[in-house]
Motif scaffolding. Structure first.
Motif, mmCIF file in Angstrom:
data_model
loop_
_atom_site.group_PDB
_atom_site.id
_atom_site.type_symbol
_atom_site.label_atom_id
_atom_site.label_comp_id
_atom_site.label_asym_id
_atom_site.label_seq_id
_atom_site.Cartn_x
_atom_site.Cartn_y
_atom_site.Cartn_z
ATOM 1 N N TRP A 110 -11.283 21.033 -22.594
ATOM 2 C CA TRP A 110 -11.889 19.859 -23.222
ATOM 3 C C TRP A 110 -13.304 20.171 -23.699
ATOM 4 N N ARG A 111 -14.048 20.962 -22.922
ATOM 5 C CA ARG A 111 -15.401 21.332 -23.347
ATOM 6 C C ARG A 111 -15.374 22.129 -24.647
ATOM 7 N N SER A 112 -14.439 23.063 -24.760
ATOM 8 C CA SER A 112 -14.363 23.852 -26.002
ATOM 9 C C SER A 112 -13.903 22.966 -27.156
ATOM 10 N N PHE A 113 -13.016 22.020 -26.880
ATOM 11 C CA PHE A 113 -12.576 21.076 -27.909
ATOM 12 C C PHE A 113 -13.759 20.267 -28.433
ATOM 13 N N LEU A 114 -14.558 19.732 -27.511
ATOM 14 C CA LEU A 114 -15.717 18.937 -27.924
ATOM 15 C C LEU A 114 -16.781 19.797 -28.597
ATOM 16 N N ALA A 115 -16.919 21.030 -28.163
ATOM 17 C CA ALA A 115 -17.915 21.912 -28.773
ATOM 18 C C ALA A 115 -17.582 22.180 -30.243
ATOM 19 N N ARG A 116 -16.292 22.280 -30.558
ATOM 20 C CA ARG A 116 -15.895 22.503 -31.962
ATOM 21 C C ARG A 116 -16.261 21.320 -32.848
ATOM 22 N N TRP A 117 -16.290 20.124 -32.286
ATOM 23 C CA TRP A 117 -16.534 18.916 -33.071
ATOM 24 C C TRP A 117 -17.884 18.280 -32.762
ATOM 25 N N GLU A 118 -18.767 19.005 -32.125
ATOM 26 C CA GLU A 118 -20.063 18.458 -31.717
ATOM 27 C C GLU A 118 -20.882 17.931 -32.893
ATOM 28 N N ASP A 119 -20.830 18.609 -34.028
ATOM 29 C CA ASP A 119 -21.625 18.163 -35.179
ATOM 30 C C ASP A 119 -21.125 16.834 -35.744
ATOM 31 N N GLU A 120 -19.823 16.666 -35.781
ATOM 32 C CA GLU A 120 -19.262 15.453 -36.377
ATOM 33 C C GLU A 120 -19.191 14.278 -35.390
ATOM 34 N N PHE A 121 -18.982 14.594 -34.093
ATOM 35 C CA PHE A 121 -18.857 13.553 -33.070
ATOM 36 C C PHE A 121 -19.819 13.826 -31.911
ATOM 37 N N PRO A 122 -21.112 13.692 -32.140
ATOM 38 C CA PRO A 122 -22.051 13.951 -31.042
ATOM 39 C C PRO A 122 -21.956 12.842 -29.990
ATOM 40 N N GLN A 123 -22.144 13.223 -28.760
ATOM 41 C CA GLN A 123 -22.185 12.283 -27.633
ATOM 42 C C GLN A 123 -20.878 11.516 -27.413
ATOM 43 N N ILE A 124 -19.748 12.032 -27.901
ATOM 44 C CA ILE A 124 -18.483 11.300 -27.716
ATOM 45 C C ILE A 124 -18.086 11.281 -26.243
ATOM 46 N N ALA A 125 -18.364 12.366 -25.515
ATOM 47 C CA ALA A 125 -18.022 12.398 -24.092
ATOM 48 C C ALA A 125 -18.825 11.360 -23.318
ATOM 49 N N ALA A 126 -20.094 11.209 -23.651
ATOM 50 C CA ALA A 126 -20.932 10.213 -22.982
ATOM 51 C C ALA A 126 -20.444 8.797 -23.302
ATOM 52 N N SER A 127 -19.983 8.577 -24.524
ATOM 53 C CA SER A 127 -19.433 7.268 -24.885
ATOM 54 C C SER A 127 -18.163 6.985 -24.095
ATOM 55 N N CYS A 128 -17.351 8.010 -23.911
ATOM 56 C CA CYS A 128 -16.132 7.851 -23.104
ATOM 57 C C CYS A 128 -16.490 7.524 -21.661
ATOM 58 N N ARG A 129 -17.518 8.192 -21.138
ATOM 59 C CA ARG A 129 -17.951 7.929 -19.764
ATOM 60 C C ARG A 129 -18.404 6.480 -19.615
ATOM 61 N N GLU A 130 -19.063 5.952 -20.629
ATOM 62 C CA GLU A 130 -19.540 4.576 -20.563
ATOM 63 C C GLU A 130 -18.401 3.568 -20.704
ATOM 64 N N ALA A 131 -17.393 3.896 -21.507
ATOM 65 C CA ALA A 131 -16.282 2.979 -21.740
ATOM 66 C C ALA A 131 -15.241 3.013 -20.626
ATOM 67 N N LEU A 132 -15.166 4.095 -19.884
ATOM 68 C CA LEU A 132 -14.123 4.263 -18.881
ATOM 69 C C LEU A 132 -14.101 3.161 -17.817
ATOM 70 N N PRO A 133 -15.234 2.747 -17.251
ATOM 71 C CA PRO A 133 -15.180 1.673 -16.252
ATOM 72 C C PRO A 133 -14.622 0.360 -16.800
ATOM 73 N N ILE A 134 -14.873 0.082 -18.056
ATOM 74 C CA ILE A 134 -14.350 -1.151 -18.666
ATOM 75 C C ILE A 134 -12.827 -1.084 -18.732
ATOM 76 N N LEU A 135 -12.311 0.063 -19.156
ATOM 77 C CA LEU A 135 -10.856 0.232 -19.221
ATOM 78 C C LEU A 135 -10.223 0.235 -17.832
ATOM 79 N N GLU A 136 -10.887 0.867 -16.875
ATOM 80 C CA GLU A 136 -10.357 0.888 -15.512
ATOM 81 C C GLU A 136 -10.279 -0.512 -14.936
#
Length: 146
Positions: free
Chosen positions: A56-82
């Motif tokens: 997953w880290r390598s996947f996000l690293a490939r798209w870091e320029d187009e989708f910055p901070q997407i992992a942090a956004s997922c971390r913030e949204a996860l408790p709402i979904l849970e």
């Protein structure tokens, strides 16, 4: 005042002459050590192959320029979904526990039950399964852009 401390080397103890049995034991111990070192390297390689976080880290690293901070956004949204997922499970279990289980024998009631809970529960569970690995690899101190 610092005075140098002199430590004499330990006395050399002559090793006994190695008998053929002793040489064989030493050789076997060396072979065991070599096998154990190979096992450690195989376990490390196996662990690296099974580490989904690195994928997953390598996947996000490939798209870091187009989708910055997407992992942090997922971390913030996860408790709402849970919370939504657990609320749906609570509603489902309360409905089943307050009614008799025989009600689901009726085809209409079963269809209504599945429409209400089955699809929603499955879809939220699927979304959680997709976002959780991304949220886990997000740095704890990063925050999504405003």
């Amino acid at each position: 005042m610092n005075t140098p401390l002199y430590v004499s080397p330990p006395p050399t103890v002559p090793l006994p002459d190695q008998t053929p049995v002793t040489r064989e034991i030493v050789d076997l111990l060396r072979q065991l050590l070599t096998v154990q070192q190979e096992q450690v390297s195989l376990f490390k390689a196996q662990h690296a192959n099974q580490d989904s976080g690195s994928r997953w880290r390598s996947f996000l690293a490939r798209w870091e320029d187009e989708f910055p901070q997407i992992a942090a956004s997922c971390r913030e949204a996860l408790p709402i979904l849970e919370r939504a997922y657990l609320s749906l499970i609570r509603d489902l279990t309360e409905r089943l526990n307050t009614q008799e289980g025989d009600n689901l024998d009726n085809e209409f009631v079963l269809g209504e039950f599945l429409d209400r809970y089955g699809i929603r529960l499955s879809q939220i569970g699927n979304i959680l399964g997709q976002l959780a690995p991304l949220a886990e690899i997000a740095p704890v101190d990063s925050t999504p852009p405003a």
